[in-house]
Design an enzyme around this catalytic site. Structure first.
Site, PDB file in Angstrom:
ATOM      1  N   LYS A 259       0.872  -1.238   0.022  1.00 11.51           N
ATOM      2  CA  LYS A 259      -0.039  -0.091   0.178  1.00 11.51           C
ATOM      3  C   LYS A 259       0.839   1.164  -0.082  1.00 11.51           C
ATOM      4  O   LYS A 259       1.949   1.296   0.468  1.00 11.51           O
ATOM      5  CB  LYS A 259      -0.934   0.064   1.204  1.00 11.51           C
ATOM      6  CG  LYS A 259      -1.898  -1.022   1.336  1.00 11.51           C
ATOM      7  CD  LYS A 259      -2.880  -0.725   2.573  1.00 11.51           C
ATOM      8  CE  LYS A 259      -4.013  -1.595   2.721  1.00 11.51           C
ATOM      9  NZ  LYS A 259      -4.923  -1.526   1.847  1.00 11.51           N
ATOM     10  N   ARG A 333     -10.254 -11.789   2.029  1.00 10.61           N
ATOM     11  CA  ARG A 333     -10.951 -12.827   1.503  1.00 10.61           C
ATOM     12  C   ARG A 333     -10.405 -13.865   1.652  1.00 10.61           C
ATOM     13  O   ARG A 333     -11.067 -15.069   1.765  1.00 10.61           O
ATOM     14  CB  ARG A 333     -11.715 -12.328   0.014  1.00 10.61           C
ATOM     15  CG  ARG A 333     -10.498 -12.161  -0.799  1.00 10.61           C
ATOM     16  CD  ARG A 333     -10.938 -11.601  -2.155  1.00 10.61           C
ATOM     17  NE  ARG A 333     -10.906  -9.878  -1.649  1.00 10.61           N
ATOM     18  CZ  ARG A 333     -11.227  -8.915  -2.777  1.00 10.61           C
ATOM     19  NH1 ARG A 333     -11.593  -9.426  -3.901  1.00 10.61           N
ATOM     20  NH2 ARG A 333     -10.976  -7.625  -2.398  1.00 10.61           N
TER      21      ARG A 333
HETATM   22  N1  BES Z   1      -7.914  -3.746   4.271  1.00  9.47           N
HETATM   23  C1  BES Z   1      -8.294  -3.302   3.070  1.00  9.47           C
HETATM   24  C2  BES Z   1      -9.539  -2.616   2.889  1.00  9.47           C
HETATM   25  C3  BES Z   1      -9.741  -1.281   3.637  1.00  9.47           C
HETATM   26  C4  BES Z   1      -9.230  -0.206   2.859  1.00  9.47           C
HETATM   27  C5  BES Z   1     -10.303  -1.101   4.668  1.00  9.47           C
HETATM   28  C6  BES Z   1      -9.635   1.093   3.595  1.00  9.47           C
HETATM   29  C7  BES Z   1     -10.436   0.128   5.404  1.00  9.47           C
HETATM   30  C8  BES Z   1     -10.011   1.386   4.855  1.00  9.47           C
HETATM   31  C9  BES Z   1      -8.383  -4.426   2.390  1.00  9.47           C
HETATM   32  O1  BES Z   1      -7.538  -5.620   2.574  1.00  9.47           O
HETATM   33  C10 BES Z   1      -7.695  -3.940   0.808  1.00  9.47           C
HETATM   34  O2  BES Z   1      -6.505  -3.515   0.868  1.00  9.47           O
HETATM   35  N2  BES Z   1      -8.707  -3.983   0.099  1.00  9.47           N
HETATM   36  C11 BES Z   1      -8.158  -3.532  -1.456  1.00  9.47           C
HETATM   37  C12 BES Z   1      -8.845  -4.788  -2.452  1.00  9.47           C
HETATM   38  C13 BES Z   1      -8.384  -4.648  -3.832  1.00  9.47           C
HETATM   39  C14 BES Z   1      -6.696  -5.166  -3.637  1.00  9.47           C
HETATM   40  C15 BES Z   1      -8.960  -5.648  -4.566  1.00  9.47           C
HETATM   41  C16 BES Z   1      -8.971  -2.181  -1.560  1.00  9.47           C
HETATM   42  O3  BES Z   1     -10.061  -2.011  -1.232  1.00  9.47           O
HETATM   43  O4  BES Z   1      -8.364  -1.500  -2.280  1.00  9.47           O
HETATM   44 MN    MN Z   2      -5.536  -5.334   1.953  1.00 13.65          MN
END
Ligand code: BES
Ligand code: MN
Ligand code: ZN
Length: 479
Positions: A259, A333
């Site tokens: 990230k 997931r």
């Molecule tokens: N933990 C994150 C989702 C999230 C983002 C929660 C912001 C709270 C605030 C999750 O694991 C994630 O990174 N999801 C990605 C999925 C994508 C790579 C398909 C996302 O939502 O960008």
């Molecule tokens: Mn994530």
């Protein structure tokens, strides 16, 4: 701090009294207005008109049996949320006293006692563990001025629920350094043990023996190995059974699909789902609800260490289905796949998972509303009703089967990312593959799991979202 009732003519150092729009006095405030004829003009002068969320502190300088009256505005009409928020705002605005009286619980509304006490308790929450010189905080006793029928039971529910919400917040707000998967599992087990909830923790060896390839795959890049915590409440004569499954990523760096720095700042809260299910099962047990509950917390740290799962790797989950990992940041997931499959093996009447799963759900519903996905409309209605009764906001989103090709993989049964559009749906469709066709609901709480500001009963950081809905759901299944 204690919560009790006192007679309607009792004396309190501070009285919290409700006022409706246009300064129409509610219960208790009517008496103040009648006795202290200057109060109405005073409130007008300071700009207090009873708007929802407004607060005015009025010292009575020895002219009234309560030294101070704290008026809280409820707007046009009292509902549970207004009462909860008003009680919380009053708590925040309180001078430092040892006890507080209120008549807010006497507004004309079923469940006002519970909403009032919940708001009062949650409004007093603060996370000061890491401050060297924490501000002094009082925990005043709450006196419900003027009896209402059946208040004891409502106070007990409110107290247990609020304590569960605050326990979840404490876990969420703890820095990731101090809550590795093993630490967090131990903390959950200890809290469970205090209330007769049994706990079994699977370490990395056991996870491997149990074919939990999703959790192991996500945890592989961290020096701190993953855990599964299974908390179980099995009351005698249970009339229904529930499984709660929580996403417990103690820190989500994104893994090798790293990230950006800004997005990582809040990622210690990526275990909010696990915290919610662990706290909820304890609350259900404390309340003696005759419903069996199994809570599964899927705990892992998503880091980019040398052992980390790579984009293109394929993981085999508990039920034998294979997932191609194209983006290691879609890790929630993967851990849920294993935990859902395990939960389904117990054949509960209903499975509910809670997860800070997708940024896409936040884009869709904003910071304060969670996404609700369900295996069928009856389940959605049941869980939706529990959320409404609990005062948490969820919005039903679809699970269109014709979107399933979005997660088709070139090499495995599915891939862990879809196309950009409908990201929350693509994630939910993957989860559905692990529920064995059983009744199931999925709460995507990426938005409401944390609050970016302090307001009414929310403090900055973890909110404990989901706890209230899960407890209410269990209670509703007992009926
Ligand atoms: N933990 C994150 C989702 C999230 C983002 C929660 C912001 C709270 C605030 C999750 O694991 C994630 O990174 N999801 C990605 C999925 C994508 C790579 C398909 C996302 O939502 O960008
Ligand atoms: Mn994530
Ligand atoms: Zn995550």
């Amino acid at each position: 701090m204690e919560i009790r009732t006192v007679s309607a003519d009792a004396t309190c150092p501070v009285l919290v009294a409700p006022v409706f729009a246009e300064r129409t006095p509610g219960p208790g405030a009517d008496e103040v207005f009648a006795e202290l004829t200057w109060v109405d003009a005073h409130l007008e002068a300071v700009g207090f008109d009873g708007t929802r969320g407004s607060v005015a502190v009025v010292p009575t300088a020895g002219t009234f049996r309560h030294d101070t009256v704290l008026f809280v505005g409820l707007g046009d009409e009292a509902d549970h949320e207004t009462v909860r928020q008003a009680a919380a705002s009053a708590r925040r605005a309180l001078p430092k006293v040892g006890r507080v009286g209120t008549t807010l619980h006497r507004v004309d509304l079923d469940g006002a006692v519970r909403a009032c006490v919940e708001g009062f308790l949650l409004g007093g929450y603060a996370f000061d563990t890491y401050r060297s010189d924490p501000p002094e905080r009082t925990h005043p006793d709450l006196e419900l001025v003027g009896d209402v029928d059946g208040w004891e039971a409502d106070v007990e529910i409110a107290r247990v629920v609020a304590e569960a919400v605050m326990a979840a917040r404490d876990l969420v707000n703890t820095p990731a350094r101090d809550k590795g998967p093993a630490d967090l599992a131990d903390r959950m087990a200890a809290a469970a043990a205090e209330h007769g909830v049994t706990a079994e923790i699977w370490d990395e060896e056991r996870l491997a023996a149990e074919r939990m390839g999703g959790i192991l795959g996500v945890g592989a890049g961290s020096h701190r190995p993953p855990r599964l915590a299974h908390l179980s409440y099995r009351p005698e004569g249970a009339v229904a059974s529930l499984a709660f499954v929580g996403k417990g990523i103690v820190f989500d760096s994104g893994g090798l699909s790293l990230k950006p720095a800004k997005s990582m700042e809040t990622m210690k809260t990526d275990m909010s789902g696990a915290a919610a299910v662990a706290a909820a099962v304890v609350a259900v047990a404390r309340l003696g609800v005759p419903v069996a509950v199994d809570a599964y917390a899927a705990l892992a740290e998503n880091m980019p260490g040398g052992g980390a799962t790579r984009p293109g790797d394929v993981l085999t989950a508990r039920n034998g289905k294979t997932i191609e990992v194209l983006n290691t940041d879609a890790e929630g997931r993967l851990v849920l796949a294993d935990a859902l499959a395990l939960a389904a093996e117990g054949e509960p009447d209903l499975i509910v998972d809670v997860a800070t799963l997708t940024g896409a759900c936040m884009v869709a519903l904003g910071e304060h509303i969670g996404g609700l996905f369900a295996s069928d409309d009856d389940v959605a209605a049941r869980v939706g009703a529990a959320a409404v009764a609990a005062g948490e906001r969820l919005w039903h989103l679809p699970l269109p089967r014709d979107y399933r090709p979005n997660i088709d993989s070139e090499v495995a049964d599915m891939k862990n990312t879809g196309e950009r559009w409908g990201g929350a749906i693509n994630a939910a469709l993957l989860l559905a593959e692990f529920t064995d066709g059983r009744p199931w609901a999925h709460l995507d709480i990426a938005g409401p799991a944390r609050s970016s500001k302090e307001q009414h009963y929310l403090s900055k950081g973890g909110t404990g979202f989901g706890v209230r809905t899960l407890v209410e759901l269990a209670r509703s299944m007992a009926e």
